[in-house]
Write a protein that holds these residues in place. Sequence first.
Motif, PDB file in Angstrom:
ATOM      1  N   THR A 223       0.740  -1.269  -0.086  1.00  0.00           N
ATOM      2  CA  THR A 223      -0.158  -0.026  -0.072  1.00  0.00           C
ATOM      3  C   THR A 223       0.866   1.267   0.095  1.00  0.00           C
ATOM      4  OG1 THR A 223      -0.065   0.108   2.452  1.00  0.00           O
ATOM      5  CG2 THR A 223      -1.594  -1.317   1.435  1.00  0.00           C
ATOM      6  N   PRO A 224       0.375   2.530  -0.375  1.00  0.00           N
ATOM      7  CA  PRO A 224       1.299   3.704  -0.280  1.00  0.00           C
ATOM      8  C   PRO A 224       1.352   4.443   0.998  1.00  0.00           C
ATOM      9  CG  PRO A 224      -1.087   4.101  -1.033  1.00  0.00           C
ATOM     10  CD  PRO A 224      -1.125   2.692  -0.860  1.00  0.00           C
ATOM     11  N   PHE A 225       0.737   3.600   2.100  1.00  0.00           N
ATOM     12  CA  PHE A 225       0.887   4.229   3.376  1.00  0.00           C
ATOM     13  C   PHE A 225       2.104   3.878   4.189  1.00  0.00           C
ATOM     14  CE2 PHE A 225      -3.630   3.113   2.218  1.00  0.00           C
ATOM     15  CZ  PHE A 225      -4.226   4.355   2.086  1.00  0.00           C
ATOM     16  N   SER A 226       2.582   4.928   4.950  1.00  0.00           N
ATOM     17  CA  SER A 226       3.479   4.771   6.015  1.00  0.00           C
ATOM     18  C   SER A 226       3.283   5.741   7.028  1.00  0.00           C
ATOM     19  CB  SER A 226       4.858   5.052   5.263  1.00  0.00           C
ATOM     20  OG  SER A 226       5.893   4.994   6.325  1.00  0.00           O
ATOM     21  N   THR A 227       3.668   5.530   8.312  1.00  0.00           N
ATOM     22  CA  THR A 227       3.760   6.552   9.295  1.00  0.00           C
ATOM     23  C   THR A 227       4.883   7.423   9.126  1.00  0.00           C
ATOM     24  OG1 THR A 227       5.032   5.194  10.960  1.00  0.00           O
ATOM     25  CG2 THR A 227       2.788   5.026  11.268  1.00  0.00           C
ATOM     26  N   GLN A 228       4.610   8.700   9.564  1.00  0.00           N
ATOM     27  CA  GLN A 228       5.637   9.808   9.378  1.00  0.00           C
ATOM     28  C   GLN A 228       6.926   9.316  10.125  1.00  0.00           C
ATOM     29  OE1 GLN A 228       3.700  13.216  10.566  1.00  0.00           O
ATOM     30  NE2 GLN A 228       2.079  12.904   8.854  1.00  0.00           N
ATOM     31  N   HIS A 229       7.046   8.710  11.267  1.00  0.00           N
ATOM     32  CA  HIS A 229       8.298   8.321  11.854  1.00  0.00           C
ATOM     33  C   HIS A 229       9.051   7.241  11.138  1.00  0.00           C
ATOM     34  CE1 HIS A 229       6.520  10.456  15.204  1.00  0.00           C
ATOM     35  NE2 HIS A 229       7.512  10.568  15.737  1.00  0.00           N
ATOM     36  N   LYS A 230       8.137   6.206  10.749  1.00  0.00           N
ATOM     37  CA  LYS A 230       8.754   5.328   9.977  1.00  0.00           C
ATOM     38  C   LYS A 230       9.544   5.451   8.657  1.00  0.00           C
ATOM     39  CE  LYS A 230       9.273   0.511   8.888  1.00  0.00           C
ATOM     40  NZ  LYS A 230       9.966  -0.307   9.817  1.00  0.00           N
ATOM     41  N   THR A 231       9.081   6.603   7.962  1.00  0.00           N
ATOM     42  CA  THR A 231       9.557   6.894   6.821  1.00  0.00           C
ATOM     43  C   THR A 231      11.016   7.685   6.900  1.00  0.00           C
ATOM     44  OG1 THR A 231       9.021   7.941   4.566  1.00  0.00           O
ATOM     45  CG2 THR A 231       8.761   9.312   6.490  1.00  0.00           C
ATOM     46  N   LYS A 232      11.252   7.969   8.080  1.00  0.00           N
ATOM     47  CA  LYS A 232      12.871   8.662   8.271  1.00  0.00           C
ATOM     48  C   LYS A 232      13.980   7.939   7.619  1.00  0.00           C
ATOM     49  CE  LYS A 232      16.023  10.169  11.296  1.00  0.00           C
ATOM     50  NZ  LYS A 232      16.733  10.265  12.890  1.00  0.00           N
ATOM     51  N   GLY A 233      14.731   8.417   6.818  1.00  0.00           N
ATOM     52  CA  GLY A 233      15.942   7.498   6.083  1.00  0.00           C
ATOM     53  C   GLY A 233      15.604   7.360   4.602  1.00  0.00           C
ATOM     54  N   ASP A 234      14.380   7.269   4.466  1.00  0.00           N
ATOM     55  CA  ASP A 234      13.778   6.913   3.125  1.00  0.00           C
ATOM     56  C   ASP A 234      13.423   8.147   2.040  1.00  0.00           C
ATOM     57  OD1 ASP A 234      13.900   4.189   3.511  1.00  0.00           O
ATOM     58  OD2 ASP A 234      11.656   4.358   4.515  1.00  0.00           O
ATOM     59  N   GLU A 235      13.475   7.713   0.804  1.00  0.00           N
ATOM     60  CA  GLU A 235      13.126   8.963  -0.082  1.00  0.00           C
ATOM     61  C   GLU A 235      12.099   8.250  -1.350  1.00  0.00           C
ATOM     62  OE1 GLU A 235      17.278   8.423  -2.983  1.00  0.00           O
ATOM     63  OE2 GLU A 235      17.181   9.826  -1.107  1.00  0.00           O
ATOM     64  N   PHE A 236      11.376   9.212  -1.878  1.00  0.00           N
ATOM     65  CA  PHE A 236      10.379   8.694  -2.726  1.00  0.00           C
ATOM     66  C   PHE A 236      10.109   9.794  -3.841  1.00  0.00           C
ATOM     67  CE2 PHE A 236       9.028   7.055   1.305  1.00  0.00           C
ATOM     68  CZ  PHE A 236       9.352   6.026   1.245  1.00  0.00           C
ATOM     69  N   ASP A 237       9.885   9.619  -4.848  1.00  0.00           N
ATOM     70  CA  ASP A 237       9.720  10.658  -6.014  1.00  0.00           C
ATOM     71  C   ASP A 237       8.873  11.451  -5.481  1.00  0.00           C
ATOM     72  OD1 ASP A 237      11.369   9.442  -7.486  1.00  0.00           O
ATOM     73  OD2 ASP A 237      10.026   8.832  -8.943  1.00  0.00           O
ATOM     74  N   ASN A 238       7.443  11.096  -5.001  1.00  0.00           N
ATOM     75  CA  ASN A 238       6.147  11.836  -4.771  1.00  0.00           C
ATOM     76  C   ASN A 238       5.756  11.486  -3.142  1.00  0.00           C
ATOM     77  OD1 ASN A 238       6.234  12.815  -7.520  1.00  0.00           O
ATOM     78  ND2 ASN A 238       5.133  10.769  -7.861  1.00  0.00           N
ATOM     79  N   VAL A 239       5.645  12.568  -2.544  1.00  0.00           N
ATOM     80  CA  VAL A 239       4.961  12.435  -1.163  1.00  0.00           C
ATOM     81  C   VAL A 239       4.014  13.360  -0.923  1.00  0.00           C
ATOM     82  CG1 VAL A 239       5.959  12.772   1.392  1.00  0.00           C
ATOM     83  CG2 VAL A 239       7.438  11.938  -0.330  1.00  0.00           C
ATOM     84  N   LEU A 240       2.843  12.821  -0.323  1.00  0.00           N
ATOM     85  CA  LEU A 240       1.511  13.434   0.323  1.00  0.00           C
ATOM     86  C   LEU A 240       1.667  13.319   1.831  1.00  0.00           C
ATOM     87  CD1 LEU A 240      -1.185  14.522   0.431  1.00  0.00           C
ATOM     88  CD2 LEU A 240      -2.100  12.242  -0.038  1.00  0.00           C
ATOM     89  N   VAL A 241       1.798  14.334   2.594  1.00  0.00           N
ATOM     90  CA  VAL A 241       1.878  14.247   3.739  1.00  0.00           C
ATOM     91  C   VAL A 241       0.389  14.933   4.508  1.00  0.00           C
ATOM     92  CG1 VAL A 241       3.073  15.493   5.954  1.00  0.00           C
ATOM     93  CG2 VAL A 241       4.343  15.159   3.781  1.00  0.00           C
ATOM     94  N   VAL A 242      -0.348  14.154   5.237  1.00  0.00           N
ATOM     95  CA  VAL A 242      -1.461  14.266   5.804  1.00  0.00           C
ATOM     96  C   VAL A 242      -1.252  14.951   7.064  1.00  0.00           C
ATOM     97  CG1 VAL A 242      -3.705  13.553   6.427  1.00  0.00           C
ATOM     98  CG2 VAL A 242      -2.455  12.336   4.445  1.00  0.00           C
ATOM     99  N   LEU A 243      -1.664  16.087   7.340  1.00  0.00           N
ATOM    100  CA  LEU A 243      -1.721  16.833   8.734  1.00  0.00           C
ATOM    101  C   LEU A 243      -2.859  16.613   9.367  1.00  0.00           C
ATOM    102  CD1 LEU A 243      -0.053  20.335   7.691  1.00  0.00           C
ATOM    103  CD2 LEU A 243       0.949  18.001   8.068  1.00  0.00           C
ATOM    104  N   ASP A 244      -3.000  15.431  10.426  1.00  0.00           N
ATOM    105  CA  ASP A 244      -3.901  15.120  11.188  1.00  0.00           C
ATOM    106  C   ASP A 244      -3.052  14.442  12.499  1.00  0.00           C
ATOM    107  OD1 ASP A 244      -5.739  13.668  12.882  1.00  0.00           O
ATOM    108  OD2 ASP A 244      -6.912  13.198  10.972  1.00  0.00           O
TER     109      ASP A 244
END
Length: 716
Positions: free
Chosen positions: A622-643
């Motif tokens: 799936t395209p989902f990840s927690t904001q903490h888990k993604t540290k150290g990674d990189e992706f072409d396109n990133v959607l950040v949901v502010l909730d």
Amino acid sequence: MVTKRVNLELEVRKIFEHIDNGNNFLLSGGAGSGKTYSLVQVIRQVIEENPFVKVACMTYTNSAVKEIEERVNHKNLNVTTIHDFLWDCISNYQTDLKRYLIELINDPNSKINTVNNQKVGIDYYDKVEKIKYDNFLRIADGIISHDEVILLAEKMFKHSVKLCSVIKDKFPFIFIDEYQDTQKEVIEIFLNHLKNSKKKSVVGFFGDAMQSIYEGGIGNLDGYIGEGDKVREVQKTQNRRNPKQIYDLANELRTDGLKQSHSDDQSAPNMDKNSGQVKKGSIIFYYSQDEKNEVVKQDLLNTYSWDFTNTRETKELNLTHNLIAKKAGFPSLIEIYDKDPIVKHLQAIRKYIRLTNFSYDKNIVVKDLISTLKLEIKTKIESLGLSSFTVLKFIENLKNTYASNESEVITLLEKIKPIDDNTIKEEHKVLIREFREETGITEIDFIYVIKVMKEIDKGIDGKHTHLYDTIKEEKYEKVKSLFFDKDNLIDDKKQNEEDESKKGSNRDVLIKFLYKIQFCVDLYEQNKFNEFLQTIDLKKNEGEGILTFKNRLKKIIDDLKSKSNEKIEDILSFVNESGFLNSNRDDRFNRFKDEKKYLYDKVKEVSFAEFINLYNYLEGKTPFSTQHKTKGDEFDNVLVVLDNGKWNDYNFKYLFEKNGSQSVLERTQKIFYVCCTRAKEELAIYYHGINETENALIFETAKEWFGDNLIDADKL
């Protein structure tokens, strides 16, 4: 010597100037600056110039250890996690280990305690063969875990010049990656205690203060940087990952003065190969009054060609797993595993029994124990006469002045030190004095006891009575250790399907078995038949033809897929009865069903289709990840949901209004910085629950950061 360094990048050459002078150093670099590349260059050059010395490199995670090992494969390099390195340093000094562990147990300011907070004698570990390090804690048996290794190592290095000399002799060069995530005690070991030895060594740190997003990390080395024997800082300001609009936004978010610009390397990922200029990229700010997550994603697909099915290139980042669970289709499972009311209530009972040494009949059932406790609680609270200044008011005052939520208050009360300790904040001292004057109670620990008493007295919420009914007639001894949390459900999530699973997942036995069922279906559908046959329990019958066996397997897989909407209980029965996978022969599974019957009975009622959704999430499908888990990674396109997701440690309103609790604001700013800097091409932010009329300050900041790229999702 200098000629060997001509091809090194500028920052690494500056680092070697400090190394030549025998100075410790810090490489500070923003996101996407290539800090790991610099670390690798430093290690390789040190080994080349010092071929007979050992180099120690420590980092935060096992995956980072593996990455560095792959990039520098040399016999003189020792790469480990910080915990493993420190344990290797101290594990052979068993006499000192036992002595200092006992001292820490008896120290009222220490975080290491026995189960009943009892002090112990010098002979406490005489019958323990050796102190051991493991993933769990059992102080009485001499088994320590991660936090205790750090505290014990700090005390041993502080008091042993010999230990400091041994380590400096063995490793003249010590490098620490992601330093901002390490505990202060670790920094004290390498920057203060090692100085007690006259031996020479150089300690180097690599990291980014703005990416200190994990609780307990030191954050920055500001207090250690300077001249003389202090740390020399080298800043790495080039950005190789992010397009200009994204690193410009990141610069707005930084608070330490480090400003990034594009790389002067034409081959850097953020450089346009045709023009030779840095990519511009794009940043978009979506907003809406009502939640329109799917509308935003559809617009990103239609307008910007984002492909959310490509999980390697496109990610949606949410703050918590709970926020993701509904979108990814496993809401019932996350609700079961996260903050179960019965588990919370049993925890309160255990705490009270531990703190007060309350004794009970080993055959007592849960409902009778609770009745007994409630009667005792009522008597105790009445005897305290807490009418004018109640415990609950004290808790509320602490929450207003110190913490963002009640769980933080409880943590404070568990760890609070004597009032004359100079590390306690003055506002806390005032509250404690007020409480003592009003109540006459002088033991601050007793406040915590009363809080636990209140939790028990409050009882089970009426809407959860049906859950309580399942355990109230059980013997307390059988259910007292019932505990589970969302780590038992979602630990070891992959970012994409190519990621490797880590060792030692915290998923529980039931989730692992359900995972195995769906994993086998995946293997079959991917035509990985050898691995499939090795994983399943079903074997070919004697005399059965191979074609017949294959048809039997195909029917089982087809039946499994057709039954996906049935309950998990039905799927477990099917795989057992068909012989496909047999949980009945697994002692661990049977023990789980018995010892955690309450949990098992809840999970088995959920549809297997929901578990398949969880499986897909864990497998990175799936395209989902927690904001903490993604540290150290990189992706072409990133959607950040502010909730905020009801997590009071973070508040995106504070971030955009640039106001609010300083600790919450700082924490939120750092996680937002980490999220934004994951994007290699395009970045989209989505903030729902706001409008331009009522949230003028939010939109003022949004326009400052995103310019005219503001889109009202309610109008799409």
